[in-house]
Design a protein around this motif. Structure first.
Motif, PDB file in Angstrom:
ATOM      1  N   PRO A  69      -8.729  -2.588  -7.448  1.00 56.84           N
ATOM      2  CA  PRO A  69      -9.283  -1.355  -8.321  1.00 56.84           C
ATOM      3  C   PRO A  69      -9.391  -0.051  -7.843  1.00 56.84           C
ATOM      4  CG  PRO A  69     -11.416  -2.419  -7.576  1.00 56.84           C
ATOM      5  CD  PRO A  69     -10.216  -3.302  -6.988  1.00 56.84           C
ATOM      6  N   MET A  70      -8.376   0.204  -6.952  1.00 57.91           N
ATOM      7  CA  MET A  70      -8.498   1.472  -6.122  1.00 57.91           C
ATOM      8  C   MET A  70      -7.088   1.830  -5.945  1.00 57.91           C
ATOM      9  SD  MET A  70     -10.198   2.079  -2.394  1.00 57.91           S
ATOM     10  CE  MET A  70     -11.740   1.279  -3.048  1.00 57.91           C
ATOM     11  N   SER A  71      -6.676   3.299  -6.155  1.00 54.46           N
ATOM     12  CA  SER A  71      -5.377   3.616  -6.033  1.00 54.46           C
ATOM     13  C   SER A  71      -5.091   3.671  -4.501  1.00 54.46           C
ATOM     14  CB  SER A  71      -5.217   5.057  -6.755  1.00 54.46           C
ATOM     15  OG  SER A  71      -5.823   5.850  -5.884  1.00 54.46           O
ATOM     16  N   LEU A  72      -3.604   3.882  -4.187  1.00 54.39           N
ATOM     17  CA  LEU A  72      -3.315   3.798  -2.818  1.00 54.39           C
ATOM     18  C   LEU A  72      -3.905   5.064  -2.269  1.00 54.39           C
ATOM     19  CD1 LEU A  72      -1.227   2.376  -1.016  1.00 54.39           C
ATOM     20  CD2 LEU A  72       0.568   3.883  -1.671  1.00 54.39           C
ATOM     21  N   ARG A  73      -3.915   6.282  -2.985  1.00 55.28           N
ATOM     22  CA  ARG A  73      -4.424   7.419  -2.241  1.00 55.28           C
ATOM     23  C   ARG A  73      -5.607   7.470  -1.952  1.00 55.28           C
ATOM     24  NH1 ARG A  73      -3.015  12.993  -2.568  1.00 55.28           N
ATOM     25  NH2 ARG A  73      -0.981  12.523  -3.869  1.00 55.28           N
ATOM     26  N   LYS A  74      -6.601   6.815  -2.758  1.00 55.91           N
ATOM     27  CA  LYS A  74      -7.907   6.574  -2.609  1.00 55.91           C
ATOM     28  C   LYS A  74      -8.331   5.522  -1.410  1.00 55.91           C
ATOM     29  CE  LYS A  74     -12.488   5.925  -4.768  1.00 55.91           C
ATOM     30  NZ  LYS A  74     -13.027   5.503  -6.003  1.00 55.91           N
TER      31      LYS A  74
ATOM     32  N   PHE B 269      -6.626   4.958   1.278  1.00 54.94           N
ATOM     33  CA  PHE B 269      -6.265   5.173   2.482  1.00 54.94           C
ATOM     34  C   PHE B 269      -6.379   6.836   2.750  1.00 54.94           C
ATOM     35  CE2 PHE B 269      -3.448   1.497   2.068  1.00 54.94           C
ATOM     36  CZ  PHE B 269      -3.718   0.846   3.189  1.00 54.94           C
ATOM     37  N   ARG B 270      -7.297   7.456   2.007  1.00 56.27           N
ATOM     38  CA  ARG B 270      -7.524   8.857   2.169  1.00 56.27           C
ATOM     39  C   ARG B 270      -8.202   9.274   3.261  1.00 56.27           C
ATOM     40  NH1 ARG B 270     -11.559   6.792  -1.079  1.00 56.27           N
ATOM     41  NH2 ARG B 270     -13.737   7.405  -0.878  1.00 56.27           N
ATOM     42  N   ARG B 271      -8.995   8.334   3.970  1.00 59.65           N
ATOM     43  CA  ARG B 271      -9.443   8.706   5.319  1.00 59.65           C
ATOM     44  C   ARG B 271      -8.764   7.900   6.514  1.00 59.65           C
ATOM     45  NH1 ARG B 271     -14.333   7.645   2.181  1.00 59.65           N
ATOM     46  NH2 ARG B 271     -15.416   9.907   1.648  1.00 59.65           N
ATOM     47  N   ARG B 272      -7.681   7.449   6.223  1.00 61.01           N
ATOM     48  CA  ARG B 272      -6.914   6.699   7.227  1.00 61.01           C
ATOM     49  C   ARG B 272      -5.921   7.659   8.243  1.00 61.01           C
ATOM     50  NH1 ARG B 272      -4.371   3.556  10.606  1.00 61.01           N
ATOM     51  NH2 ARG B 272      -4.161   1.356  10.237  1.00 61.01           N
ATOM     52  N   SER B 273      -6.118   7.689   9.445  1.00 64.99           N
ATOM     53  CA  SER B 273      -5.322   8.659  10.349  1.00 64.99           C
ATOM     54  C   SER B 273      -3.732   7.643  10.535  1.00 64.99           C
ATOM     55  CB  SER B 273      -6.120   8.855  11.648  1.00 64.99           C
ATOM     56  OG  SER B 273      -7.338   9.542  11.203  1.00 64.99           O
ATOM     57  N   PRO B 274      -2.959   8.540  10.642  1.00 64.70           N
ATOM     58  CA  PRO B 274      -1.682   7.702  11.131  1.00 64.70           C
ATOM     59  C   PRO B 274      -1.798   6.894  12.559  1.00 64.70           C
ATOM     60  CG  PRO B 274      -1.270   9.964  10.719  1.00 64.70           C
ATOM     61  CD  PRO B 274      -2.608   9.654  10.642  1.00 64.70           C
TER      62      PRO B 274
END
Length: 405
Positions: A377-382, A384-389
Motif C-alpha cells: 500500500p505504498m508508492s515507490l517514492r514514499k 524510499f523517500r528517506r533512503r540514501s544511495p
C-alpha cells in the motif's frame, strides 16, 4: 438495506490501494507465464515470512498478466500485473545454427574490442565482464575439442579416402552435442544476448523500436486506468529498454492529475549497451530521465549478482550526468545480509538464479521487498523517500563515448 450494503462495498473499494505493474523482462525466450509462476510461488513464501497475505487470480484481456489481492499493514491492495512481451523477438534472434553463432561471436568481439568499450567495461566491473567472456571462451574451447575429436577420428580411420569427411562429421557432431547441452551451460543463450545489443553498435533494432512503441501505449493506458500508481519494472536487458520507453513517454507528455509514475530497475547491465558508439539515443534517454520530476526511479542491484553492473549509477558511468541529475536512487539488495547463511550457501554459486533473486523471497528481508513494492500500500517514492544511495555506488564516468542524440 441493499443500498446501504452497496455503499459499504464501494467504500471498501475506495479504501483499497490500486496499482498497475508493467514488467519488462530481460533477454528471455521463454513464455511470460514463467513470471506468473515465479510471482505466485515466491510471493507466497515472502508473505509467510513477512506476515501479510498475497493471492493471485487470472487477469482478463488480450495481453498476458495476472491480478494480485493483498492485505499489507492493515490495508487492502489490488494490483494488476502485465508482462510486456518481447520473447518472440528473442526467439527470432536466437534462430541461428552453430555456424551462425560462431559468426556472431566474431562480430560481437570485434564491436566491443574495436570500440574500446570492452576495456572500459572491465575496469568498471569485472564480474559481469567475466559473465560476458564466459560464452566466448566456452565456444572457443568447444571448437577446439571438436577439432581434436575430428583429428582423432581421421588418425584412427581405416579408410584414408574418407578421412576428411569422417573428421568433419565427428567435429560437427561434437559441436552439436555441446549445443544440446546448452540448457545447462547457457553458452549459446548468453552469446545471443550480448550479440543482440552489440551488432547495432548500441542502436536498437527496428523490430525492437516497434515493440517499444507498443510498450509506451500500454503504459499510457495504465496511466489512464484510475489507479494510484503505475509501476514499470525492468529486469536485466529490460532495464535499458524501460529507460527509453519512459523517456519517450514523458517527452510526449503525461496526463494531467495522473497517478504516480515509478520505475524499478533490477539487475541492470546498461553499460553493456550505453558504452557502445551507436548508443546516442540510450545515452540521451538516460540523461533526460535522470532529470525528470515526473518519475521516481530506483535502481536495485547486488554485488553478489555477477551478471549485473552492481551499484553503478548508469547515468554517471555513461558520462551523461549533469548538475540537474536527481535519479536514479542506487541501492543494494545486499544478498549476503537479506538471505540467511543457510540460504546464501545454497544459492551463492547458482549465478543465473542469483540474477533473478530480486524477484524472489528473502528470508531476512530489509527495506527492499519486491512483493511489497508491487503489491503493497505504498508508492515507490514514499517507500524510499528517506533512503540514501548506497555509499559504495560508482559515479565515475567510464564510457569511451558520451555523445547523446
Amino acid at each position: 438495506m441493499v443500498e446501504r450494503v452497496k455503499r459499504l462495498g464501494q467504500g471498501r473499494e475506495r479504501g483499497a490501494y490500486r496499482r498497475r505493474v508493467l514488467y519488462i523482462p530481460g533477454y528471455d525466450p521463454f513464455p511470460p507465464r514463467r513470471y506468473r509462476e515465479l510471482f505466485r510461488t515466491e510471493g507466497a513464501e515472502q508473505a509467510a515470512i513477512s506476515g501479510y497475505s498475497l493471492t493471485l487470480k487470472p487477469r482478463p484481456g488480450e495481453t498476458y498478466g495476472w491480478q494480485v489481492e493483498a492485505h499489507v499493514d492493515g490495508r487492502e491492495v489490488q494490483a494488476e500485473v502485465e508482462v510486456l512481451v518481447w520473447s518472440d523477438l528473442v526467439k527470432g534472434s536466437m534462430a541461428r545454427g552453430i555456424l551462425g553463432t560462431y559468426v556472431l561471436l566474431a562480430r560481437t568481439a570485434w564491436v566491443y574490442i574495436a570500440s574500446g568499450a570492452l576495456f572500459r567495461l572491465v575496469r568498471l566491473r569485472k564480474g559481469p565482464m567475466i559473465a560476458a567472456l564466459y560464452p566466448a571462451i566456452l565456444l572457443v574451447l568447444q571448437l577446439l575439442v571438436a577439432l581434436l575429436a575430428g583429428a582423432l577420428a581421421v588418425w584412427i580411420a581405416p579408410w584414408p579416402w574418407i578421412d576428411l569427411a569422417l573428421g568433419a562429421g565427428v567435429a560437427w557432431a561434437t559441436l552439436e552435442g555441446f549445443r544440446r547441452l546448452d540448457r545447462r551451460l547457457y553458452v549459446y543463450y548468453l552469446m545471443h544476448d550480448f550479440a543482440f545489443t552489440a551488432l547495432g553498435g548500441g542502436v536498437y533494432p527496428a523490430v525492437l523500436e516497434e515493440r517499444m512503441a507498443l510498450f509506451r501505449s500500454r503504459i499510457r493506458a495504465a496511466l489512464a486506468s484510475g489507479v494510484q500508481e503505475v509501476l514499470v519494472v525492468g529486469h536485466s536487458s529490460g532495464v535499458h529498454i524501460g529507460v527509453s520507453v519512459l523517456a519517450d513517454l514523458i517527452r510526449e507528455g503525461l496526463p494531467p492529475d495522473g497517478p504516480s509514475l515509478s520505475f524499478l530497475r533490477l539487475g541492470q547491465a546498461v553499460p553493456m549497451a550505453s558504452f557502445l558508439p551507436g548508443a546516442q539515443r540510450l545515452r540521451a534517454d538516460l540523461r533526460f530521465l535522470s532529470e525528470c520530476e515526473e518519475v521516481t526511479w530506483v535502481d536495485v542491484t547486488a554485488p553478489s549478482d555477477g551478471c549485473s553492473f552492481s551499484l553503478c549509477d548508469p547515468v554517471a558511468v555513461s558520462g551523461v550526468a549533469t548538475e540537474a541529475q536527481r535519479w536514479p536512487l542506487v541501492i543494494s539488495a545486499s544478498f549476503t545480509q537479506t538471505l540467511s547463511p543457510e540460504r546464501w550457501r545454497e544459492l551463492r554459486w547458482q549465478f543465473f538464479r542469483l540474477h533473478f533473486q530480486y524477484m524472489c523471497a528473502f528470508d531476512r528481508p530489509g527495506d527492499y521487498d519486491y512483493f511489497q513494492i508491487t503489491a503493497g500500500p505504498m508508492s515507490l517514492r514514499k517507500r524510499f523517500r528517506r533512503r540514501s544511495p548506497s555509499a559504495s555506488r560508482i559515479t565515475r564516468p567510464y564510457s569511451p563515448y558520451r555523445d547523446a542524440a
